[in-house]
Design an enzyme around this catalytic site. Structure first.
Site, PDB file in Angstrom:
ATOM      1  N   GLY A   1      -1.971  -6.921 -16.083  1.00 26.88           N
ATOM      2  CA  GLY A   1      -1.640  -5.978 -15.676  1.00 26.88           C
ATOM      3  C   GLY A   1      -0.444  -6.550 -14.297  1.00 26.88           C
ATOM      4  O   GLY A   1      -0.411  -8.069 -14.573  1.00 26.88           O
TER       5      GLY A   1
ATOM      6  N   VAL B   1      -0.711  -7.599 -11.635  1.00 26.62           N
ATOM      7  CA  VAL B   1      -1.149  -9.017 -10.717  1.00 26.62           C
ATOM      8  C   VAL B   1      -1.119 -10.087 -11.184  1.00 26.62           C
ATOM      9  O   VAL B   1      -0.769 -11.010 -11.333  1.00 26.62           O
ATOM     10  CB  VAL B   1      -2.361  -8.691  -9.363  1.00 26.62           C
ATOM     11  CG1 VAL B   1      -2.237  -9.742  -8.803  1.00 26.62           C
ATOM     12  CG2 VAL B   1      -2.038  -7.529  -8.654  1.00 26.62           C
TER      13      VAL B   1
ATOM     14  N   TYR C   1     -13.700   4.381  -5.566  1.00 25.99           N
ATOM     15  CA  TYR C   1     -12.837   3.265  -5.908  1.00 25.99           C
ATOM     16  C   TYR C   1     -13.228   2.374  -4.268  1.00 25.99           C
ATOM     17  O   TYR C   1     -13.709   1.175  -4.713  1.00 25.99           O
ATOM     18  CB  TYR C   1     -11.376   2.436  -5.991  1.00 25.99           C
ATOM     19  CG  TYR C   1     -10.687   2.095  -5.751  1.00 25.99           C
ATOM     20  CD1 TYR C   1      -9.765   1.286  -4.136  1.00 25.99           C
ATOM     21  CD2 TYR C   1      -9.984   1.270  -7.085  1.00 25.99           C
ATOM     22  CE1 TYR C   1      -8.782   0.743  -4.482  1.00 25.99           C
ATOM     23  CE2 TYR C   1      -9.725   0.308  -6.864  1.00 25.99           C
ATOM     24  CZ  TYR C   1      -8.918   0.370  -6.213  1.00 25.99           C
ATOM     25  OH  TYR C   1      -7.870  -0.845  -5.595  1.00 25.99           O
TER      26      TYR C   1
ATOM     27  N   THR D   1      -2.318  -5.796   0.576  1.00 25.82           N
ATOM     28  CA  THR D   1      -2.355  -3.894   0.798  1.00 25.82           C
ATOM     29  C   THR D   1      -1.860  -3.551  -0.489  1.00 25.82           C
ATOM     30  O   THR D   1      -2.105  -4.219  -1.459  1.00 25.82           O
ATOM     31  CB  THR D   1      -1.464  -4.349   1.606  1.00 25.82           C
ATOM     32  OG1 THR D   1      -1.098  -3.061   2.505  1.00 25.82           O
ATOM     33  CG2 THR D   1       0.338  -4.447   1.494  1.00 25.82           C
ATOM     34  N   ASN D   2      -0.805  -2.001  -0.576  1.00 26.75           N
ATOM     35  CA  ASN D   2       0.095  -2.179  -1.465  1.00 26.75           C
ATOM     36  C   ASN D   2       0.702  -2.578  -2.215  1.00 26.75           C
ATOM     37  O   ASN D   2       1.827  -3.619  -1.584  1.00 26.75           O
ATOM     38  CB  ASN D   2       0.859  -0.522  -1.041  1.00 26.75           C
ATOM     39  CG  ASN D   2      -0.552   0.548  -0.627  1.00 26.75           C
ATOM     40  OD1 ASN D   2      -1.091   0.311   0.013  1.00 26.75           O
ATOM     41  ND2 ASN D   2      -0.155   1.540  -2.124  1.00 26.75           N
TER      42      ASN D   2
ATOM     43  N   TRP E   1       6.730  12.798  -3.105  1.00 28.53           N
ATOM     44  CA  TRP E   1       5.010  13.627  -3.082  1.00 28.53           C
ATOM     45  C   TRP E   1       5.221  14.051  -1.089  1.00 28.53           C
ATOM     46  O   TRP E   1       5.447  12.987  -0.725  1.00 28.53           O
ATOM     47  CB  TRP E   1       4.452  13.322  -4.077  1.00 28.53           C
ATOM     48  CG  TRP E   1       5.005  14.127  -5.431  1.00 28.53           C
ATOM     49  CD1 TRP E   1       5.308  14.908  -5.203  1.00 28.53           C
ATOM     50  CD2 TRP E   1       4.346  13.598  -6.653  1.00 28.53           C
ATOM     51  NE1 TRP E   1       5.844  15.196  -6.912  1.00 28.53           N
ATOM     52  CE2 TRP E   1       4.488  14.516  -7.713  1.00 28.53           C
ATOM     53  CE3 TRP E   1       3.084  12.106  -6.721  1.00 28.53           C
ATOM     54  CZ2 TRP E   1       4.280  13.839  -9.205  1.00 28.53           C
ATOM     55  CZ3 TRP E   1       3.260  12.060  -7.908  1.00 28.53           C
ATOM     56  CH2 TRP E   1       3.397  12.943  -8.826  1.00 28.53           C
TER      57      TRP E   1
ATOM     58  N   ASP F   1      -0.592  14.158   0.954  1.00 38.78           N
ATOM     59  CA  ASP F   1       0.020  12.870   1.616  1.00 38.78           C
ATOM     60  C   ASP F   1      -1.249  12.173   1.801  1.00 38.78           C
ATOM     61  O   ASP F   1      -1.024  10.329   1.787  1.00 38.78           O
ATOM     62  CB  ASP F   1       0.161  12.905   3.120  1.00 38.78           C
ATOM     63  CG  ASP F   1       0.854  13.624   3.904  1.00 38.78           C
ATOM     64  OD1 ASP F   1       1.759  13.532   4.562  1.00 38.78           O
ATOM     65  OD2 ASP F   1       2.360  13.514   2.922  1.00 38.78           O
TER      66      ASP F   1
END
Ligand code: NAP
Ligand code: GFB
Length: 328
Positions: free
Chosen positions: A22, A24, A149, A178-179, A215, A284
């Site tokens: 994947g 990471v 999750y 984080t993201n 979005w 959001d």
């Protein structure tokens, strides 16, 4: 499965990376191959779901018995952006609980000395003080958009403490990224995260001469870590970090940007010249999840993160160059 093996037979460290194919996992592969190299006697095995469905206890045990890892980097998970989480909280809960229970028990049964698992800064309590730090994981319910999750990931912390308490001081720990974004990301617009989604949408909008639709309102705030930086930190955690308590791996609070700023950065890097619009009928999600990297800074005061724009350019360049084969 990818195996990176040094010439010497006896391996002081045989690392099994679950989820090795994947975003990471591939970043870790890259850093091992291109920067760190394979140390004498080491072996690195990168698994994909075709090597074993880790939701199945038998297949998980079999692949661990086959490789007999001394160390495990546990990345495998059902992963997705806000909108995929909102559609499938039950699956995110069940699939990740199965994977996590199977992987940690299989690691224990082969006597792995280290397991480093992966939480996320999006699993912290939604109603909280800021900045978030590692002590706050269980202090309240997570945001409703990804509670499945979040609770499954929080259980990894419970597993780590339980294995340490009951099983001869098993030393299993976790990191809290984080993201994350970077090459080999999931660029699927429906299921992926915001940056790969915007990159893919900008690519299509450019070709079609249509607007780039962001979005939500663009006001939520995020910290983004480049996958290669996360990989470098993961390798440090694997051998140097000595706590069962998890550690946040993130850029500093001062690097937090709004979704609007992130979209503007994508527009700049992709050289998108069209119209940008905001579809406020779309959710959001969490407004912010500002995390402190003070604990990381204490351990690694000199670690330098790749500047956001540079990381974004490398990601965009990779996507455009690999459009046909990219996950999208
Ligand atoms: P990803 O790109 O979606 O990769 C997921 C990996 O897990 C893939 O290698 C996949 O194998 C494997 N996998 C999924 N289900 C499996 C199963 N049932 N059996 C075996 N393998 C399975 O995810 P990622 O972004 O690299 O995330 C890696 C870790 O970081 C995850 O634990 C995630 O929760 C955590 N994390 C990610 C972010 C982010 O923004 N991306 C942020 C914080 C934490 P295939 O390639 O065969 O499908
Ligand atoms: O990365 P993302 O999907 O997940 O970001 P989270 C969602 C934010 O970006 C929302 C806005 O504010 C969206 O309205 N956004 C704007 C977009 N355009 C887009 C787009 O094209 N695609 C997407 N996906 N969002 C996730 C958690 O939260 O964070 C997961 O749900 C995971 O469990 C991940 O942990 C790291 O950052 O909101």
């Amino acid at each position: 499965m990818f195996s990176l093996i040094s010439p010497q037979l006896s391996a002081p460290m045989r690392v099994l990376v679950t989820g090795g194919t994947g975003l990471v996992g591939r970043a870790i592969q890259h850093v091992i191959r291109e920067e760190r190299g394979i140390r004498e006697g080491e072996e690195w095995i990168f698994l994909s779901s075709t090597d074993a469905n880790l939701m199945d206890a038998g297949e998980t045990r079999e692949v661990f018995q086959k490789h007999q890892p001394t160390h495990v980097i546990h990345l495998a998970a059902m992963v997705g952006g806000l909108f995929k989480n909102m559609r499938a909280n039950l699956d995110f809960w069940r699939n990740n609980i199965y994977i996590n229970d199977n992987v940690l028990q299989a690691a224990h049964e082969v006597d792995a000395v280290r397991v480093v698992s992966c939480l996320s800064t999006c699993i912290f309590p939604d109603k909280t003080t800021y900045p978030i730090d590692e002590t706050m994981i269980h202090n309240g319910p997570p945001h409703k958009s990804n509670f499945g999750y979040s609770y499954a990931k929080r259980m990894l912390d419970v597993y780590n403490r339980a294995y340490h308490d009951q099983e001869r001081g098993r030393f299993y720990t976790a990191v809290i990224p984080t993201n994350v974004f970077g090459p080999h990301d999931n660029f699927n617009i429906k299921d992926g995260h915001v940056l790969p989604g915007l990159i893919h949408k900008a690519y299509i909008a450019q070709k079609e001469g249509s607007p780039l639709v962001v979005w939500g309102s663009g006001t939520p705030r995020r910290q983004f870590i480049y996958s290669l930086d996360l990989a470098r930190l993961f390798l440090w955690v694997l051998t140097e970090y000595q706590e069962v308590e998890p550690i946040i791996l993130s850029v500093g609070e001062e690097e937090e940007v709004s979704i609007k700023e992130a979209a503007e950065a994508v527009v700049e890097v992709m050289r998108f010249k069209g119209q940008v619009t905001y579809d406020t009928t779309k959710a959001d999600g969490q407004f912010k999840k500002t995390a402190s990297n003070a604990k990381l800074r204490q351990y690694c005061p000199n670690f330098t993160f790749t500047p956001f724009k540079q990381a974004l350019k490398e990601t965009c360049d990779w996507f455009v160059a690999n459009y046909d084969s990219a996950r999208k």
